[in-house]
Design a protein around this motif. Structure first.
Motif, PDB file in Angstrom:
ATOM      1  N   LEU A 156      -8.783  21.602 -46.630  1.00  0.00           N
ATOM      2  CA  LEU A 156      -8.603  23.053 -46.757  1.00  0.00           C
ATOM      3  C   LEU A 156      -8.736  23.489 -48.211  1.00  0.00           C
ATOM      4  CD1 LEU A 156      -5.695  23.694 -44.270  1.00  0.00           C
ATOM      5  CD2 LEU A 156      -8.048  24.506 -44.107  1.00  0.00           C
ATOM      6  N   LEU A 157      -8.213  22.700 -49.101  1.00  0.00           N
ATOM      7  CA  LEU A 157      -8.280  23.051 -50.514  1.00  0.00           C
ATOM      8  C   LEU A 157      -9.698  23.030 -51.044  1.00  0.00           C
ATOM      9  CD1 LEU A 157      -5.320  21.436 -52.460  1.00  0.00           C
ATOM     10  CD2 LEU A 157      -5.801  23.837 -52.055  1.00  0.00           C
ATOM     11  N   SER A 158     -10.475  22.024 -50.617  1.00  0.00           N
ATOM     12  CA  SER A 158     -11.810  21.891 -51.192  1.00  0.00           C
ATOM     13  C   SER A 158     -12.819  22.803 -50.521  1.00  0.00           C
ATOM     14  CB  SER A 158     -12.273  20.440 -51.117  1.00  0.00           C
ATOM     15  OG  SER A 158     -12.351  20.063 -49.774  1.00  0.00           O
ATOM     16  N   GLY A 159     -12.436  23.415 -49.402  1.00  0.00           N
ATOM     17  CA  GLY A 159     -13.327  24.385 -48.782  1.00  0.00           C
ATOM     18  C   GLY A 159     -14.522  23.742 -48.103  1.00  0.00           C
ATOM     19  N   PHE A 160     -15.553  24.552 -47.892  1.00  0.00           N
ATOM     20  CA  PHE A 160     -16.700  24.067 -47.131  1.00  0.00           C
ATOM     21  C   PHE A 160     -17.683  23.393 -48.074  1.00  0.00           C
ATOM     22  CE2 PHE A 160     -20.531  24.524 -44.512  1.00  0.00           C
ATOM     23  CZ  PHE A 160     -20.041  23.984 -43.343  1.00  0.00           C
ATOM     24  N   THR A 161     -17.353  22.143 -48.504  1.00  0.00           N
ATOM     25  CA  THR A 161     -18.229  21.435 -49.445  1.00  0.00           C
ATOM     26  C   THR A 161     -18.514  20.038 -48.920  1.00  0.00           C
ATOM     27  OG1 THR A 161     -16.301  20.616 -50.616  1.00  0.00           O
ATOM     28  CG2 THR A 161     -17.309  22.620 -51.464  1.00  0.00           C
ATOM     29  N   LEU A 162     -19.356  19.336 -49.684  1.00  0.00           N
ATOM     30  CA  LEU A 162     -19.657  17.945 -49.332  1.00  0.00           C
ATOM     31  C   LEU A 162     -18.386  17.107 -49.383  1.00  0.00           C
ATOM     32  CD1 LEU A 162     -21.931  15.929 -48.731  1.00  0.00           C
ATOM     33  CD2 LEU A 162     -22.089  15.510 -51.182  1.00  0.00           C
ATOM     34  N   LEU A 175      -8.124  34.782 -44.154  1.00  0.00           N
ATOM     35  CA  LEU A 175      -8.081  33.322 -43.997  1.00  0.00           C
ATOM     36  C   LEU A 175      -8.206  32.651 -45.357  1.00  0.00           C
ATOM     37  CD1 LEU A 175     -10.127  32.161 -40.885  1.00  0.00           C
ATOM     38  CD2 LEU A 175      -7.670  32.155 -41.271  1.00  0.00           C
ATOM     39  N   ASP A 176      -9.104  33.213 -46.155  1.00  0.00           N
ATOM     40  CA  ASP A 176      -9.329  32.619 -47.463  1.00  0.00           C
ATOM     41  C   ASP A 176      -8.091  32.709 -48.338  1.00  0.00           C
ATOM     42  OD1 ASP A 176     -11.488  31.193 -48.459  1.00  0.00           O
ATOM     43  OD2 ASP A 176     -11.791  32.713 -50.024  1.00  0.00           O
ATOM     44  N   ILE A 177      -7.374  33.846 -48.208  1.00  0.00           N
ATOM     45  CA  ILE A 177      -6.142  33.984 -48.988  1.00  0.00           C
ATOM     46  C   ILE A 177      -5.094  32.999 -48.489  1.00  0.00           C
ATOM     47  CG2 ILE A 177      -4.197  35.527 -49.503  1.00  0.00           C
ATOM     48  CD1 ILE A 177      -6.278  37.810 -49.400  1.00  0.00           C
ATOM     49  N   LEU A 178      -5.055  32.844 -47.161  1.00  0.00           N
ATOM     50  CA  LEU A 178      -4.047  31.968 -46.567  1.00  0.00           C
ATOM     51  C   LEU A 178      -4.320  30.500 -46.846  1.00  0.00           C
ATOM     52  CD1 LEU A 178      -3.265  33.529 -43.093  1.00  0.00           C
ATOM     53  CD2 LEU A 178      -1.764  33.350 -45.076  1.00  0.00           C
ATOM     54  N   ARG A 179      -5.596  30.185 -47.069  1.00  0.00           N
ATOM     55  CA  ARG A 179      -6.020  28.785 -47.115  1.00  0.00           C
ATOM     56  C   ARG A 179      -5.161  27.921 -48.037  1.00  0.00           C
ATOM     57  NH1 ARG A 179     -11.858  27.112 -49.069  1.00  0.00           N
ATOM     58  NH2 ARG A 179     -10.844  27.964 -50.913  1.00  0.00           N
ATOM     59  N   PRO A 180      -4.954  28.302 -49.289  1.00  0.00           N
ATOM     60  CA  PRO A 180      -4.150  27.416 -50.125  1.00  0.00           C
ATOM     61  C   PRO A 180      -2.734  27.222 -49.615  1.00  0.00           C
ATOM     62  CG  PRO A 180      -4.804  29.408 -51.319  1.00  0.00           C
ATOM     63  CD  PRO A 180      -5.500  29.440 -50.021  1.00  0.00           C
ATOM     64  N   TYR A 181      -2.174  28.249 -48.982  1.00  0.00           N
ATOM     65  CA  TYR A 181      -0.802  28.102 -48.474  1.00  0.00           C
ATOM     66  C   TYR A 181      -0.750  27.134 -47.311  1.00  0.00           C
ATOM     67  CZ  TYR A 181      -0.075  32.079 -51.489  1.00  0.00           C
ATOM     68  OH  TYR A 181      -0.031  32.878 -52.585  1.00  0.00           O
ATOM     69  N   VAL A 182      -1.699  27.309 -46.401  1.00  0.00           N
ATOM     70  CA  VAL A 182      -1.759  26.374 -45.272  1.00  0.00           C
ATOM     71  C   VAL A 182      -1.964  24.953 -45.789  1.00  0.00           C
ATOM     72  CG1 VAL A 182      -2.953  25.783 -43.141  1.00  0.00           C
ATOM     73  CG2 VAL A 182      -2.686  28.176 -43.792  1.00  0.00           C
ATOM     74  N   ALA A 183      -2.884  24.849 -46.767  1.00  0.00           N
ATOM     75  CA  ALA A 183      -3.150  23.525 -47.334  1.00  0.00           C
ATOM     76  C   ALA A 183      -1.881  22.949 -47.936  1.00  0.00           C
ATOM     77  CB  ALA A 183      -4.238  23.637 -48.395  1.00  0.00           C
ATOM     78  N   GLY A 184      -1.140  23.805 -48.655  1.00  0.00           N
ATOM     79  CA  GLY A 184       0.097  23.340 -49.268  1.00  0.00           C
ATOM     80  C   GLY A 184       1.082  22.863 -48.230  1.00  0.00           C
ATOM     81  N   ILE A 185       1.192  23.649 -47.161  1.00  0.00           N
ATOM     82  CA  ILE A 185       2.126  23.257 -46.109  1.00  0.00           C
ATOM     83  C   ILE A 185       1.705  21.915 -45.507  1.00  0.00           C
ATOM     84  CG2 ILE A 185       2.937  23.835 -43.790  1.00  0.00           C
ATOM     85  CD1 ILE A 185       2.707  26.814 -44.710  1.00  0.00           C
ATOM     86  N   ALA A 186       0.383  21.763 -45.277  1.00  0.00           N
ATOM     87  CA  ALA A 186      -0.101  20.511 -44.690  1.00  0.00           C
ATOM     88  C   ALA A 186       0.183  19.348 -45.625  1.00  0.00           C
ATOM     89  CB  ALA A 186      -1.596  20.617 -44.411  1.00  0.00           C
ATOM     90  N   LEU A 187      -0.114  19.521 -46.898  1.00  0.00           N
ATOM     91  CA  LEU A 187       0.112  18.441 -47.868  1.00  0.00           C
ATOM     92  C   LEU A 187       1.590  18.072 -47.929  1.00  0.00           C
ATOM     93  CD1 LEU A 187      -2.155  19.484 -50.866  1.00  0.00           C
ATOM     94  CD2 LEU A 187      -2.355  17.444 -49.466  1.00  0.00           C
ATOM     95  N   LEU A 188       2.410  19.119 -47.997  1.00  0.00           N
ATOM     96  CA  LEU A 188       3.837  18.887 -48.133  1.00  0.00           C
ATOM     97  C   LEU A 188       4.384  18.173 -46.902  1.00  0.00           C
ATOM     98  CD1 LEU A 188       5.589  19.668 -50.522  1.00  0.00           C
ATOM     99  CD2 LEU A 188       6.507  21.539 -49.137  1.00  0.00           C
ATOM    100  N   SER A 189       4.014  18.689 -45.726  1.00  0.00           N
ATOM    101  CA  SER A 189       4.561  18.065 -44.519  1.00  0.00           C
ATOM    102  C   SER A 189       4.025  16.642 -44.370  1.00  0.00           C
ATOM    103  CB  SER A 189       4.235  18.907 -43.280  1.00  0.00           C
ATOM    104  OG  SER A 189       2.873  19.198 -43.265  1.00  0.00           O
TER     105      SER A 189
END
Lengths: 122, 515, 353
Positions: free
Chosen positions: A64-70, A8-22
């Motif tokens: 998704l990009l910033s992860g589990f943060t504040l 999931l962690d590896i996929l995260r930036p890709y999913v994030a990219g897809i979300a941002l792009l779409s």
């Protein structure tokens, strides 16, 4: 289990990219709709619907990009408020136009009618 | 010797006041403004403002004593050492203008009570005095500070409150609103130019402290940024000073504003801006020699002469009393600018002396017109007819101040014009001497127009004489007028106070070799 | 100055250029348009674009203020002002523009003249970055204990300027009070209290259902906006924010309430007399901190004196209090201006929606 999380962690930036792009593409589509659609209500429809979805997708990507943060907590809150206010604002504008007596353009679109370009909702 | 007396008096005061006098001088009126806003009764707010003005004037005197004793006083806000924090630097030049503002603020406040009660609606009186106190604080803040950006902040306080005060004449004459709006637009442009200039200065030097800017400019040398900054700052302040082609806001603002505001502004506002100009040209940018000389001689001097002649002629054709005085103010500003543009210590000293004297005479003249207006609703020159008989004291004081405006011997106006002419001769500017004389002749005409009306014309008999005869003679309004009229004569015989300060200021700014 | 440093052409520079060209386009549109409603909206757009540009320039505090002032409050206030006048700009004689054009061209020429000698953007050795600016960055941490340097400079090192600026805002409010007035307290409902229920039923019928959505949403949002304002206020020491921004946000919450529930309801919640008091009070709080410092034996606005054993804590305390002063004045003056404008025009009736 940890493997799954790792994937999931590896996929995260890709999913994030897809979300941002779409998200970006959807907002762009909305913008072209505002420019091209024939009357006030249809334009508002284009702007309102795409804005809500597009910005939410962008926010999702950022979370998704910033992860589990504040920061992602703050972004989620921004998303929540957008979810509340964006449709309400669209509703208010449409309502005001309707009350002001702006009639929607009915019938099929045969040719561009420039004179009827934008109603003045007041 | 006066320094000794001063130090004696100062030693009587608590050390705490002495230490913080500079900060208190501005902070006291600044904080009294909001308090006046909370007080909802007009007279109460006036009494409060009066008390604060007296304290402010006292503090200015204390500072004067300190300057006499030590040469200059510095106050550091927040105790952050100069280039990092904001400082107040008071030397002879600052204290001169501070004395003018504090003194005229107090006198016009005393003079103004009856007219404010008459002109301003009761519910607006407390906020009116609040705006007045803020204006006073703003003007003094500009005059006292040693930080370039702080000048801008306090210039804004004084400007915005001035726009408001001018607009308050709207209940009497609707034209006050458009005048205020004109002033607002031009004043904002001036402030914008000034702040652009400051931004460029900061870009070139990285500091906002005036003394430090001078040092940095000296080290970094000349650059296009500095030149542009200088131009922007001079134009911005020129708008505020009502330098000749930029003066169009002034006549309307002075003549349609409430009586008290007109008196106060005519004797302080442009002076403070003029001070700032002197400070920036000779103090902050003192090392920028390559453009100072040409600017002074080729730009400022012709403008000054044009103001002296053209605006005197305009004053000659005015029938509205306060407008006449306002145009005369622009002309008189020409004398000050002329002194400045000579670029010599003698010229600058004479210009500053004229600034001091002009505050006295124009304050008195506006007060006189105010009292005439209060008694008989006088607004125009013909309305003055016969007032020499019906109001002899006021008319006499008015006439003395008028003579001072012309520059007659035995009045303060003579002294400063005399020094101005001497300075022009030293510089070899014959045309400037001619302009001073020509402008003085024009002044004789427009002052004579008023004096003749007062003493040589009969009062209109049955006509509108009884328009607004206030039962009670406004004695309160009369006292400051008399003080100023006496001062106009006093400073002919003993000009040591202003002359000492202006000489010290000019010497400090231009040094020995700058001329 | 020193031509060594060249601004790198990276993505941010490109974004900056895009923002700047957008500003130019919007600016020209504002000048050309005659429809004031569109002009007001475009000026909001202008502010929003500049705020975005400021973010890209790393001036987050400025961007925040610009967004809150330009895109938020001032759009509402300008709309209020516009409702008092016309919707269209009156046509002006072309001849009158020539002087303005000359002035603008001369100003632009002077600025262009200066650009040649300007330090490159981002040059670490340029005067503003190397001299006092660097000093602030070095000293803020140990001396004030405030992580946000902007807050420290604004409220402490140059706190006296901010005191002056707060007074400028008060003066502006004072001007509105004097020239436009505040329109008096809320008009009480005409119906007698005996018929409360009937009146209420009647009222809700008049209110109609067509903007019930807005009412529900705004009821949800207004408390959140106010809490956010408080967050911005007290988080200003750590991140972008502070009294100015917080004051604007809190004022905009109340203005939102007034827009949806009517000006009278807003005036009942926040009476004009209170607002007038608040404007004065904020400046008095700010100045009061300075006066307390004086009384404790320090200089004006020398916060160190508030905690002699631990000066940095004194600084934090002082900055917190003066920021509260700024908040109170800014929020009050924004409401003064809003009340001043709205009390001048006929109340927006329900049927006008």
């Amino acid at each position: 289990m940890s493997d799954f999380l790792h994937i999931l962690d590896i996929l995260r930036p890709y999913v994030a990219g897809i979300a941002l792009l779409s998200g970006g593409v959807i907002v762009l589509i909305g913008a072209s709709g505002v420019l091209r659609l024939p009357d006030f209500y249809t334009r508002l429809h284009a702007a309102g619907v795409t804005d809500t979805l597009g910005t939410l997708l962008v926010l999702l990507g950022l979370i998704l990009l910033s992860g589990f943060t504040l920061l992602s907590g703050k972004l989620a809150l921004v998303g929540l408020f957008l979810l509340l206010t964006s449709p309400a604002a669209t509703h208010a504008v449409a309502n005001a136009a309707h009350k002001a007596g702006l009639k929607p353009r009915l019938g099929t679109v045969k040719s561009q009618a420039p004179g009827e370009a934008s109603g003045d909702p007041s | 010797m006066s320094a000794l007396i001063a130090s004696d008096i100062l030693s009587l005061l608590p050390a705490w006041v002495l230490m913080h006098a500079a900060a208190l001088l501005v902070v006291t009126p600044l904080l009294s403004g909001p308090i006046a806003l909370i007080l909802s009764r007009g007279r109460l707010a006036w009494a409060w403002a009066l008390g604060i003005s007296i304290i402010t004037f006292m503090l200015a005197l204390v500072l004067y004593g300190q300057v006499l004793e030590h040469g200059s006083v510095m106050y550091v806000f927040g105790n952050w050492a100069p280039p990092v924090g904001i400082t107040y630097n008071i030397d002879a030049l600052n204290i001169l203008i501070l004395l003018i503002v504090a003194g005229m603020g107090l006198l016009s406040l005393i003079n103004g009570l009856p007219s404010v009660m008459q002109e301003i609606e009761p519910k607006d009186q407390a906020p009116f005095f609040a705006a007045y106190m803020l204006c006073l604080a703003g003007l003094m803040g500009v005059a006292i500070t040693g930080d370039a950006f702080n000048v801008f902040v306090f210039l804004e306080i004084s400007s915005i409150s001035t726009y408001i005060l001018v607009a308050m004449g709207g209940s009497k004459d609707r034209r006050a609103l458009t005048s205020s709006f004109n002033y607002l637009i031009l004043g904002t442009i001036g402030a914008t130019f000034f702040v652009i200039g400051l931004g460029l200065v900061y870009m070139a030097t990285g500091t906002l402290n005036m003394a430090d800017i001078t040092v940095q400019l000296h080290e970094n040398g000349d650059s296009r940024v500095v030149r542009a900054a200088f131009a922007f700052i001079v134009i911005g302040l020129g708008l505020k000073t009502a330098m000749f082609p930029l003066h169009t806001w002034l006549p309307g603002a002075y003549s349609y504003s409430p009586t008290m505001v007109g008196t106060f502004l005519a004797s302080t506002a442009t002076k403070v801006a003029f001070y700032a100009m002197v400070r920036f040209i000779f103090g902050v940018f003192s090392t920028g020699e390559p453009f100072d000389g040409a600017l002074l001689e080729l730009v400022l001097a012709p403008m000054a002469v044009a103001a002296m002649i053209i605006c005197s002629v305009q004053a000659l054709y005015q029938m509205d009393l306060r407008k006449l005085l306002a145009y005369s103010s622009v002309a008189q500003l020409g004398y000050m600018l002329l002194g400045l543009s000579m670029g010599t210590a003698a010229g600058l000293s004479a210009g500053l002396l004229h600034m001091f004297n002009h505050a006295l005479m124009k304050g008195a003249l506006f007060m006189g017109v105010g009292i005439f207006g209060l008694r008989y609703g006088v607004r125009r020159v013909p309305d003055l007819a016969g007032l020499g008989k019906t109001m002899p004291v006021t008319a006499a004081a008015f006439t003395v101040s008028g003579l001072s405006l012309i520059g007659m011997p035995l009045t303060a106006g003579f002294v400063s014009k005399y020094y101005l002419i001497i300075a022009a001769l030293e510089r070899g500017w014959w045309w400037a001497v001619a302009a001073i004389l020509a402008s003085s002749v024009l002044a004789i005409f427009y002052v004579w127009k008023m004096v003749e009306m007062m003493y040589l014309r009969e009062a209109p008999k049955a006509k509108s004489r009884a328009r607004k005869p206030q039962a009670k003679a406004p004695l309160l309004a009369l006292i400051p007028l008399l003080i100023l009229a006496v001062a106009n004569v006093w400073f002919f015989f003993d000009a040591s106070l202003p002359k000492g300060l202006t000489d010290a200021a000019a010497a400090a700014l231009l040094g020995g070799g700058a001329s | 100055m020193n031509g060594e440093f060249l601004t790198p052409i990276d993505a941010f520079t490109v974004i900056d250029l895009i923002f700047m060209s957008m500003l130019v386009v919007v600016g020209i549109a504002i000048v050309r348009l005659k429809d004031l409603f569109a002009v007001v909206m475009l000026s909001g757009v202008y502010s929003l674009v500049s705020a975005a540009w400021f973010v890209s320039l790393d001036a987050v505090d400025v961007a925040f203020t610009e967004a809150a002032v330009g895109a938020g409050i001032s759009t509402v206030l300008m709309l209020g002002a516009m409702l008092l006048t016309a919707r269209q700009a009156a046509p002006t004689k072309p001849a009158r523009h020539w002087v303005a054009l000359i002035v603008v061209c001369a100003t632009g020429a002077a600025l262009l003249y200066a650009t040649v000698d300007m330090p490159s953007f981002g040059d670490p050795l340029s005067a503003p970055n190397a001299y006092i600016g660097l000093e602030y960055l070095k000293r803020t941490g140990p001396e004030t204990g405030v992580p946000n340097v902007v807050s420290a400079v604004l409220a402490s090192y140059r706190g006296y300027d901010t005191f002056g600026e707060t007074t400028v805002i008060l003066t502006a409010g004072l001007g509105v009070v004097l020239i436009l007035g505040l329109g008096g307290p809320a008009i009480k409902r005409k119906k007698a209290p005996a018929k409360t229920k009937a009146a209420k039923a009647n009222q809700s019928k008049i209110l109609g259902a067509h903007h019930v959505v807005l009412r529900v949403i705004s009821k949800l949002m207004i408390p959140v906006i106010i809490i956010y304002g408080a967050y911005v206020q007290f988080h200003g020491d750590f991140g972008p924010g502070g009294g100015f921004q917080a004051g604007l946000i809190i004022a905009s919450a109340i203005i939102l309430y007034a827009l949806i529930y009517g000006i009278d309801a807003a005036k009942e919640a926040v009476p004009p007399s209170l607002v007038r008091l608040g404007a004065a009070l904020g400046v008095l709080i700010y100045g009061g901190v300075g006066v307390i410092n004086l009384l404790l034996g320090g200089n004006f606005l020398e916060y160190n004196i508030l905690n002699p054993t631990h000066p940095a804590h004194g600084q934090e305390l002082g900055i917190m209090f003066v920021e509260i002063g700024v908040l109170v004045t800014v929020a009050s003056v924004m409401l003064i201006i809003f009340y001043g404008f709205t009390s001048r025009q006929p109340d927006i009736k329900d049927k006008d929606w």
